[in-house]
Write a protein that holds these residues in place. Structure first.
Motif, PDB file in Angstrom:
ATOM      1  N   ALA A 144     -20.508 -79.273  93.125  1.00  0.00           N
ATOM      2  CA  ALA A 144     -19.319 -80.128  93.001  1.00  0.00           C
ATOM      3  C   ALA A 144     -18.699 -80.391  94.377  1.00  0.00           C
ATOM      4  O   ALA A 144     -18.301 -81.524  94.681  1.00  0.00           O
ATOM      5  N   LYS A 145     -18.641 -79.363  95.208  1.00  0.00           N
ATOM      6  CA  LYS A 145     -18.090 -79.544  96.564  1.00  0.00           C
ATOM      7  C   LYS A 145     -18.952 -80.506  97.381  1.00  0.00           C
ATOM      8  O   LYS A 145     -18.429 -81.370  98.096  1.00  0.00           O
ATOM      9  N   LYS A 146     -20.264 -80.347  97.249  1.00  0.00           N
ATOM     10  CA  LYS A 146     -21.191 -81.232  97.968  1.00  0.00           C
ATOM     11  C   LYS A 146     -21.001 -82.695  97.523  1.00  0.00           C
ATOM     12  O   LYS A 146     -20.950 -83.619  98.342  1.00  0.00           O
ATOM     13  N   LEU A 147     -20.856 -82.898  96.205  1.00  0.00           N
ATOM     14  CA  LEU A 147     -20.701 -84.261  95.670  1.00  0.00           C
ATOM     15  C   LEU A 147     -19.367 -84.874  96.101  1.00  0.00           C
ATOM     16  O   LEU A 147     -19.305 -86.062  96.439  1.00  0.00           O
ATOM     17  N   LEU A 148     -18.305 -84.080  96.100  1.00  0.00           N
ATOM     18  CA  LEU A 148     -17.004 -84.605  96.538  1.00  0.00           C
ATOM     19  C   LEU A 148     -17.027 -84.947  98.024  1.00  0.00           C
ATOM     20  O   LEU A 148     -16.382 -85.905  98.459  1.00  0.00           O
ATOM     21  N   LYS A 149     -17.811 -84.209  98.781  1.00  0.00           N
ATOM     22  CA  LYS A 149     -17.980 -84.541 100.203  1.00  0.00           C
ATOM     23  C   LYS A 149     -18.719 -85.881 100.343  1.00  0.00           C
ATOM     24  O   LYS A 149     -18.351 -86.718 101.164  1.00  0.00           O
ATOM     25  N   ILE A 150     -19.756 -86.098  99.519  1.00  0.00           N
ATOM     26  CA  ILE A 150     -20.526 -87.350  99.557  1.00  0.00           C
ATOM     27  C   ILE A 150     -19.611 -88.555  99.315  1.00  0.00           C
ATOM     28  O   ILE A 150     -19.747 -89.590  99.966  1.00  0.00           O
ATOM     29  N   VAL A 151     -18.649 -88.397  98.379  1.00  0.00           N
ATOM     30  CA  VAL A 151     -17.752 -89.541  98.075  1.00  0.00           C
ATOM     31  C   VAL A 151     -16.482 -89.520  98.928  1.00  0.00           C
ATOM     32  O   VAL A 151     -15.539 -90.276  98.692  1.00  0.00           O
ATOM     33  N   GLY A 152     -16.452 -88.640  99.952  1.00  0.00           N
ATOM     34  CA  GLY A 152     -15.351 -88.644 100.929  1.00  0.00           C
ATOM     35  C   GLY A 152     -14.078 -87.976 100.466  1.00  0.00           C
ATOM     36  O   GLY A 152     -12.992 -88.304 100.932  1.00  0.00           O
ATOM     37  N   LEU A 153     -14.185 -87.013  99.536  1.00  0.00           N
ATOM     38  CA  LEU A 153     -12.974 -86.381  98.997  1.00  0.00           C
ATOM     39  C   LEU A 153     -12.928 -84.875  99.231  1.00  0.00           C
ATOM     40  O   LEU A 153     -12.262 -84.153  98.496  1.00  0.00           O
ATOM     41  N   GLU A 154     -13.637 -84.412 100.269  1.00  0.00           N
ATOM     42  CA  GLU A 154     -13.666 -82.961 100.491  1.00  0.00           C
ATOM     43  C   GLU A 154     -12.272 -82.385 100.743  1.00  0.00           C
ATOM     44  O   GLU A 154     -12.009 -81.219 100.434  1.00  0.00           O
ATOM     45  N   LYS A 155     -11.337 -83.219 101.257  1.00  0.00           N
ATOM     46  CA  LYS A 155      -9.986 -82.713 101.541  1.00  0.00           C
ATOM     47  C   LYS A 155      -9.043 -82.852 100.339  1.00  0.00           C
ATOM     48  O   LYS A 155      -7.893 -82.435 100.406  1.00  0.00           O
ATOM     49  N   ARG A 156      -9.540 -83.464  99.266  1.00  0.00           N
ATOM     50  CA  ARG A 156      -8.671 -83.701  98.085  1.00  0.00           C
ATOM     51  C   ARG A 156      -9.188 -82.970  96.842  1.00  0.00           C
ATOM     52  O   ARG A 156      -8.715 -83.228  95.741  1.00  0.00           O
ATOM     53  N   MET A 157     -10.129 -82.059  97.022  1.00  0.00           N
ATOM     54  CA  MET A 157     -10.811 -81.490  95.851  1.00  0.00           C
ATOM     55  C   MET A 157      -9.917 -80.610  94.981  1.00  0.00           C
ATOM     56  O   MET A 157     -10.188 -80.398  93.809  1.00  0.00           O
ATOM     57  N   ASN A 158      -8.802 -80.096  95.556  1.00  0.00           N
ATOM     58  CA  ASN A 158      -7.899 -79.243  94.755  1.00  0.00           C
ATOM     59  C   ASN A 158      -6.712 -80.012  94.187  1.00  0.00           C
ATOM     60  O   ASN A 158      -5.787 -79.419  93.638  1.00  0.00           O
ATOM     61  N   HIS A 159      -6.753 -81.340  94.304  1.00  0.00           N
ATOM     62  CA  HIS A 159      -5.701 -82.183  93.732  1.00  0.00           C
ATOM     63  C   HIS A 159      -6.059 -82.585  92.306  1.00  0.00           C
ATOM     64  O   HIS A 159      -7.226 -82.820  91.993  1.00  0.00           O
ATOM     65  N   LYS A 160      -5.031 -82.693  91.470  1.00  0.00           N
ATOM     66  CA  LYS A 160      -5.222 -83.165  90.095  1.00  0.00           C
ATOM     67  C   LYS A 160      -5.180 -84.699  90.078  1.00  0.00           C
ATOM     68  O   LYS A 160      -4.658 -85.320  91.012  1.00  0.00           O
ATOM     69  N   PRO A 161      -5.721 -85.324  89.003  1.00  0.00           N
ATOM     70  CA  PRO A 161      -5.800 -86.791  88.968  1.00  0.00           C
ATOM     71  C   PRO A 161      -4.484 -87.516  89.258  1.00  0.00           C
ATOM     72  O   PRO A 161      -4.480 -88.530  89.962  1.00  0.00           O
ATOM     73  N   ASN A 162      -3.341 -86.959  88.767  1.00  0.00           N
ATOM     74  CA  ASN A 162      -2.067 -87.663  89.003  1.00  0.00           C
ATOM     75  C   ASN A 162      -1.609 -87.591  90.454  1.00  0.00           C
ATOM     76  O   ASN A 162      -0.638 -88.228  90.845  1.00  0.00           O
ATOM     77  N   GLU A 163      -2.296 -86.787  91.275  1.00  0.00           N
ATOM     78  CA  GLU A 163      -1.985 -86.698  92.712  1.00  0.00           C
ATOM     79  C   GLU A 163      -2.938 -87.546  93.551  1.00  0.00           C
ATOM     80  O   GLU A 163      -2.889 -87.513  94.774  1.00  0.00           O
ATOM     81  N   LEU A 164      -3.813 -88.290  92.864  1.00  0.00           N
ATOM     82  CA  LEU A 164      -4.815 -89.107  93.555  1.00  0.00           C
ATOM     83  C   LEU A 164      -4.566 -90.588  93.298  1.00  0.00           C
ATOM     84  O   LEU A 164      -4.038 -90.972  92.248  1.00  0.00           O
ATOM     85  N   SER A 165      -4.983 -91.427  94.248  1.00  0.00           N
ATOM     86  CA  SER A 165      -4.892 -92.891  94.051  1.00  0.00           C
ATOM     87  C   SER A 165      -5.983 -93.330  93.074  1.00  0.00           C
ATOM     88  O   SER A 165      -6.907 -92.565  92.755  1.00  0.00           O
ATOM     89  N   GLY A 166      -5.908 -94.588  92.623  1.00  0.00           N
ATOM     90  CA  GLY A 166      -6.926 -95.126  91.718  1.00  0.00           C
ATOM     91  C   GLY A 166      -8.321 -95.049  92.318  1.00  0.00           C
ATOM     92  O   GLY A 166      -9.283 -94.648  91.648  1.00  0.00           O
ATOM     93  N   GLY A 167      -8.431 -95.398  93.579  1.00  0.00           N
ATOM     94  CA  GLY A 167      -9.738 -95.353  94.252  1.00  0.00           C
ATOM     95  C   GLY A 167     -10.271 -93.933  94.360  1.00  0.00           C
ATOM     96  O   GLY A 167     -11.465 -93.692  94.185  1.00  0.00           O
ATOM     97  N   GLU A 168      -9.354 -92.989  94.643  1.00  0.00           N
ATOM     98  CA  GLU A 168      -9.771 -91.585  94.728  1.00  0.00           C
ATOM     99  C   GLU A 168     -10.222 -91.078  93.358  1.00  0.00           C
ATOM    100  O   GLU A 168     -11.200 -90.340  93.241  1.00  0.00           O
ATOM    101  N   ARG A 169      -9.522 -91.478  92.308  1.00  0.00           N
ATOM    102  CA  ARG A 169      -9.917 -91.060  90.947  1.00  0.00           C
ATOM    103  C   ARG A 169     -11.311 -91.588  90.611  1.00  0.00           C
ATOM    104  O   ARG A 169     -12.115 -90.890  90.001  1.00  0.00           O
ATOM    105  N   GLN A 170     -11.572 -92.841  91.010  1.00  0.00           N
ATOM    106  CA  GLN A 170     -12.899 -93.396  90.715  1.00  0.00           C
ATOM    107  C   GLN A 170     -13.979 -92.679  91.525  1.00  0.00           C
ATOM    108  O   GLN A 170     -15.100 -92.497  91.043  1.00  0.00           O
ATOM    109  N   ARG A 171     -13.650 -92.236  92.713  1.00  0.00           N
ATOM    110  CA  ARG A 171     -14.614 -91.452  93.512  1.00  0.00           C
ATOM    111  C   ARG A 171     -14.924 -90.116  92.812  1.00  0.00           C
ATOM    112  O   ARG A 171     -16.062 -89.667  92.805  1.00  0.00           O
TER     113      ARG A 171
END
Length: 227
Positions: A124-151
């Motif tokens: 999961a960490k590797k995949l979140l890094k691939i989509v550019g979200l390694e720094k947001r992995m501990n955020h819940k969906p309501n703390e993410l933008s629409g684009g980040e949620r789709q990532r």
């Protein structure tokens, strides 16, 4: 090499005493590693077609073959097994679990696949890094933008290393800049991982990323265009 084939596929729904034809005699072949866009007006059968390819539904008539196997004849359990092993889904509305972090959402399909916790977390960490979200992995969906949620949704779709990604209006809720970023992630995955990508869209710009555009109208393929 051919991965998906539909042979004379019909999908008919009963509404009262009437038969409603969602798909009428669809014939389509998709090669492994291809990028396909399915385009057409509302009610043309786009999502129905995607659901049949994704083993979420069965045709009323005809055959749907994945890797040479006729999935229209499989049991519900066998269909679930194919979905889990071969297919990743990305939807317009993300469908993330609100109470889980980005990392937890991406790990979820691996829980159902019985993958040990340590391996789930590592992948999961590797995949979140691939989509550019390694720094947001501990955020819940309501703390993410629409684009980040789709990532996050794309990373989750890749969790079980699928051969096929089915994306239903993946940029529909996003602005054009973010939509472009999402399509670039998906097509990069197609090139680097040889994932077969099938995108349903109303958007001609999104369709332009495909190698072939399948035009549907009234449940029939009216044109196939190479880009």
């Amino acid at each position: 090499m051919e991965l998906i084939r539909l042979e004379n596929v019909y999908k008919i729904y009963k509404v009262g005493n009437e038969n409603v034809y969602a798909l009428k005699g669809i014939n389509l072949k998709v090669k492994r590693g291809e990028v396909i866009a399915i385009v057409g007006p509302s009610g043309s059968g786009k999502s129905t077609l995607l659901n049949l390819i994704g083993c979420l539904d069965r045709p009323t008539k005809g055959k749907v073959l994945i890797d040479g196997k006729d999935v229209s004849k499989l049991s519900d359990d066998e269909l679930a097994e194919i979905r889990r092993k071969k297919i990743g889904f990305v939807f317009q509305f993300f469908y993330l679990i609100p109470g889980l972090t980005a990392l937890g959402n991406v790990m979820l399909p691996m829980v159902f696949a019985g993958i040990p916790k340590e391996k789930r977390e590592e992948r999961a960490k590797k995949l979140l890094k691939i989509v550019g979200l390694e720094k947001r992995m501990n955020h819940k969906p309501n703390e993410l933008s629409g684009g980040e949620r789709q990532r996050v949704a794309i990373a989750r779709a890749l969790a079980n290393d699928p051969e096929i990604i089915l994306a239903d209006e993946p940029t529909g809720n996003l602005d054009s800049k973010t939509g472009k970023e999402i399509m670039e992630i998906l097509t990069k995955l197609n090139k680097e991982e040889n994932v077969t990508l099938i995108v349903v869209t109303h958007n001609p710009y999104v369709a332009s990323y495909a190698e072939r555009i399948i035009y549907l109208k009234d449940g029939k393929i009216i044109k196939i265009e190479k880009t």
